[in-house]
Write a protein that holds these residues in place. Structure first.
Motif, PDB file in Angstrom:
ATOM      1  N   ALA A  69     -16.648   1.602  19.270  1.00  0.00           N
ATOM      2  CA  ALA A  69     -17.265   0.444  19.923  1.00  0.00           C
ATOM      3  C   ALA A  69     -17.204   0.566  21.441  1.00  0.00           C
ATOM      4  CB  ALA A  69     -16.582  -0.842  19.477  1.00  0.00           C
ATOM      5  N   MET A  70     -16.201   1.264  21.950  1.00  0.00           N
ATOM      6  CA  MET A  70     -16.016   1.373  23.397  1.00  0.00           C
ATOM      7  C   MET A  70     -16.394   2.744  23.936  1.00  0.00           C
ATOM      8  SD  MET A  70     -12.506  -0.772  23.826  1.00  0.00           S
ATOM      9  CE  MET A  70     -12.713  -0.922  25.583  1.00  0.00           C
ATOM     10  N   GLN A  71     -17.110   3.523  23.170  1.00  0.00           N
ATOM     11  CA  GLN A  71     -17.417   4.904  23.553  1.00  0.00           C
ATOM     12  C   GLN A  71     -18.190   5.025  24.861  1.00  0.00           C
ATOM     13  OE1 GLN A  71     -19.659   6.728  20.424  1.00  0.00           O
ATOM     14  NE2 GLN A  71     -21.212   5.127  20.412  1.00  0.00           N
ATOM     15  N   ASN A  72     -18.935   4.010  25.247  1.00  0.00           N
ATOM     16  CA  ASN A  72     -19.692   4.076  26.502  1.00  0.00           C
ATOM     17  C   ASN A  72     -18.916   3.559  27.706  1.00  0.00           C
ATOM     18  OD1 ASN A  72     -21.952   5.160  25.200  1.00  0.00           O
ATOM     19  ND2 ASN A  72     -22.678   3.134  24.635  1.00  0.00           N
ATOM     20  N   THR A  73     -17.665   3.157  27.490  1.00  0.00           N
ATOM     21  CA  THR A  73     -16.826   2.660  28.576  1.00  0.00           C
ATOM     22  C   THR A  73     -15.866   3.775  28.998  1.00  0.00           C
ATOM     23  OG1 THR A  73     -16.901   0.457  27.598  1.00  0.00           O
ATOM     24  CG2 THR A  73     -15.213   0.847  29.268  1.00  0.00           C
ATOM     25  N   PRO A  74     -15.900   4.185  30.263  1.00  0.00           N
ATOM     26  CA  PRO A  74     -14.990   5.243  30.715  1.00  0.00           C
ATOM     27  C   PRO A  74     -13.526   4.868  30.476  1.00  0.00           C
ATOM     28  CG  PRO A  74     -16.668   4.796  32.377  1.00  0.00           C
ATOM     29  CD  PRO A  74     -16.793   3.724  31.335  1.00  0.00           C
ATOM     30  N   VAL A  75     -12.725   5.860  30.127  1.00  0.00           N
ATOM     31  CA  VAL A  75     -11.312   5.638  29.809  1.00  0.00           C
ATOM     32  C   VAL A  75     -10.592   4.922  30.950  1.00  0.00           C
ATOM     33  CG1 VAL A  75      -9.119   6.774  29.286  1.00  0.00           C
ATOM     34  CG2 VAL A  75     -11.225   7.565  28.202  1.00  0.00           C
ATOM     35  N   ARG A  76     -10.839   5.331  32.176  1.00  0.00           N
ATOM     36  CA  ARG A  76     -10.164   4.692  33.310  1.00  0.00           C
ATOM     37  C   ARG A  76     -10.451   3.197  33.358  1.00  0.00           C
ATOM     38  NH1 ARG A  76      -7.473   4.224  37.564  1.00  0.00           N
ATOM     39  NH2 ARG A  76      -8.139   3.710  39.656  1.00  0.00           N
ATOM     40  N   GLU A  77     -11.705   2.814  33.106  1.00  0.00           N
ATOM     41  CA  GLU A  77     -12.062   1.393  33.101  1.00  0.00           C
ATOM     42  C   GLU A  77     -11.362   0.645  31.970  1.00  0.00           C
ATOM     43  OE1 GLU A  77     -16.252   0.576  33.308  1.00  0.00           O
ATOM     44  OE2 GLU A  77     -16.531   2.055  34.899  1.00  0.00           O
ATOM     45  N   ARG A  78     -11.186   1.294  30.824  1.00  0.00           N
ATOM     46  CA  ARG A  78     -10.464   0.669  29.706  1.00  0.00           C
ATOM     47  C   ARG A  78      -9.035   0.348  30.107  1.00  0.00           C
ATOM     48  NH1 ARG A  78     -11.795   4.964  24.895  1.00  0.00           N
ATOM     49  NH2 ARG A  78     -14.024   5.097  25.301  1.00  0.00           N
ATOM     50  N   VAL A  79      -8.382   1.323  30.739  1.00  0.00           N
ATOM     51  CA  VAL A  79      -6.986   1.151  31.147  1.00  0.00           C
ATOM     52  C   VAL A  79      -6.868   0.037  32.185  1.00  0.00           C
ATOM     53  CG1 VAL A  79      -5.003   2.229  32.272  1.00  0.00           C
ATOM     54  CG2 VAL A  79      -6.358   3.537  30.647  1.00  0.00           C
ATOM     55  N   VAL A  80      -7.685   0.076  33.209  1.00  0.00           N
ATOM     56  CA  VAL A  80      -7.631  -0.934  34.268  1.00  0.00           C
ATOM     57  C   VAL A  80      -7.884  -2.321  33.689  1.00  0.00           C
ATOM     58  CG1 VAL A  80      -8.759  -1.767  36.368  1.00  0.00           C
ATOM     59  CG2 VAL A  80      -8.204   0.661  36.135  1.00  0.00           C
ATOM     60  N   PHE A  81      -8.905  -2.438  32.850  1.00  0.00           N
ATOM     61  CA  PHE A  81      -9.237  -3.722  32.240  1.00  0.00           C
ATOM     62  C   PHE A  81      -8.078  -4.233  31.395  1.00  0.00           C
ATOM     63  CE2 PHE A  81     -11.032  -6.338  28.858  1.00  0.00           C
ATOM     64  CZ  PHE A  81     -11.763  -7.260  29.583  1.00  0.00           C
ATOM     65  N   PHE A  82      -7.532  -3.377  30.526  1.00  0.00           N
ATOM     66  CA  PHE A  82      -6.441  -3.783  29.641  1.00  0.00           C
ATOM     67  C   PHE A  82      -5.210  -4.191  30.441  1.00  0.00           C
ATOM     68  CE2 PHE A  82      -2.814  -3.073  26.825  1.00  0.00           C
ATOM     69  CZ  PHE A  82      -3.194  -3.867  25.750  1.00  0.00           C
ATOM     70  N   MET A  83      -4.850  -3.409  31.441  1.00  0.00           N
ATOM     71  CA  MET A  83      -3.669  -3.734  32.243  1.00  0.00           C
ATOM     72  C   MET A  83      -3.869  -5.035  33.027  1.00  0.00           C
ATOM     73  SD  MET A  83      -1.506  -1.594  31.308  1.00  0.00           S
ATOM     74  CE  MET A  83      -0.210  -2.047  32.453  1.00  0.00           C
ATOM     75  N   THR A  84      -5.087  -5.293  33.474  1.00  0.00           N
ATOM     76  CA  THR A  84      -5.377  -6.546  34.179  1.00  0.00           C
ATOM     77  C   THR A  84      -5.199  -7.738  33.249  1.00  0.00           C
ATOM     78  OG1 THR A  84      -6.932  -5.416  35.651  1.00  0.00           O
ATOM     79  CG2 THR A  84      -7.129  -7.817  35.492  1.00  0.00           C
ATOM     80  N   ILE A  85      -5.738  -7.649  32.048  1.00  0.00           N
ATOM     81  CA  ILE A  85      -5.585  -8.745  31.085  1.00  0.00           C
ATOM     82  C   ILE A  85      -4.115  -8.897  30.693  1.00  0.00           C
ATOM     83  CG2 ILE A  85      -6.088  -9.505  28.735  1.00  0.00           C
ATOM     84  CD1 ILE A  85      -8.824  -8.330  29.000  1.00  0.00           C
ATOM     85  N   LEU A  86      -3.458  -7.801  30.441  1.00  0.00           N
ATOM     86  CA  LEU A  86      -2.052  -7.843  30.046  1.00  0.00           C
ATOM     87  C   LEU A  86      -1.201  -8.499  31.132  1.00  0.00           C
ATOM     88  CD1 LEU A  86      -0.243  -6.996  27.688  1.00  0.00           C
ATOM     89  CD2 LEU A  86       0.149  -4.834  28.864  1.00  0.00           C
ATOM     90  N   GLY A  87      -1.546  -8.233  32.388  1.00  0.00           N
ATOM     91  CA  GLY A  87      -0.807  -8.831  33.500  1.00  0.00           C
ATOM     92  C   GLY A  87      -0.980 -10.334  33.599  1.00  0.00           C
ATOM     93  N   CYS A  88      -2.038 -10.871  33.008  1.00  0.00           N
ATOM     94  CA  CYS A  88      -2.298 -12.327  33.030  1.00  0.00           C
ATOM     95  C   CYS A  88      -1.618 -13.048  31.878  1.00  0.00           C
ATOM     96  CB  CYS A  88      -3.798 -12.590  32.957  1.00  0.00           C
ATOM     97  SG  CYS A  88      -4.708 -11.996  34.374  1.00  0.00           S
ATOM     98  N   ARG A  89      -1.096 -12.320  30.928  1.00  0.00           N
ATOM     99  CA  ARG A  89      -0.501 -12.937  29.744  1.00  0.00           C
ATOM    100  C   ARG A  89       0.885 -13.487  30.052  1.00  0.00           C
ATOM    101  NH1 ARG A  89      -4.279 -13.443  25.780  1.00  0.00           N
ATOM    102  NH2 ARG A  89      -2.610 -13.481  24.284  1.00  0.00           N
ATOM    103  N   ARG A  90       1.224 -14.558  29.380  1.00  0.00           N
ATOM    104  CA  ARG A  90       2.561 -15.137  29.541  1.00  0.00           C
ATOM    105  C   ARG A  90       3.603 -14.343  28.782  1.00  0.00           C
ATOM    106  NH1 ARG A  90       1.354 -21.487  28.572  1.00  0.00           N
ATOM    107  NH2 ARG A  90      -0.189 -21.697  30.220  1.00  0.00           N
TER     108      ARG A  90
END
Length: 128
Positions: free
Chosen positions: A92-113
């Motif tokens: 499902a995420m094959q068109n998303t560069p790996v670096r963008e996946r990591v940055v996006f995930f870490m950003t969301i994770l940083g917002c979690r309580r």
């Protein structure tokens, strides 16, 4: 994942309760007069089970259903995927560069309580 004419939307519990009430009021009628809108309410935590659906709702293909569910789990910062689930997410995420996946995930994770876990030691690390 994008599918023409079909959308997946994450709702809060209050939003889902409101939509479910509207569905029950409309009973066998279309949700919106003069439209072809149809929907189902699913719960990710209940293995993506349908709790309720409107008239004319057509279940998507198995792949589409799985891709949407695994994508929502990713957005919820779930980290423990079984291999078939992870394969679906990678596809499902094959068109998303790996670096963008990591940055996006870490950003969301940083917002979690909840505590920030080290994803590198979880099955999700294969996505990155």
């Amino acid at each position: 994942p994008e599918y023409h004419g079909r959308y997946t939307v994450a709702l809060s519990l209050a939003e889902a309760e409101t939509i479910r009430r509207i569905m029950h009021i409309r009973l066998e009628n279309k949700l919106i007069d003069g439209s072809d809108v149809a929907l189902a309410l699913r719960c990710s935590e209940a293995k993506n089970m349908i709790f309720d659906s409107s008239v004319q709702f057509a279940d998507p293909s198995r792949y589409q259903r799985e891709a949407c569910w695994q994508s929502l789990r990713y957005l919820n910062c779930d980290m423990y995927f079984q291999d078939p689930q992870l394969n679906t997410l990678v596809r499902a995420m094959q068109n998303t560069p790996v670096r963008e996946r990591v940055v996006f995930f870490m950003t969301i994770l940083g917002c979690r309580r909840r505590a920030t876990y080290r994803y590198k030691s979880t099955p999700l690390s294969k996505l990155f």
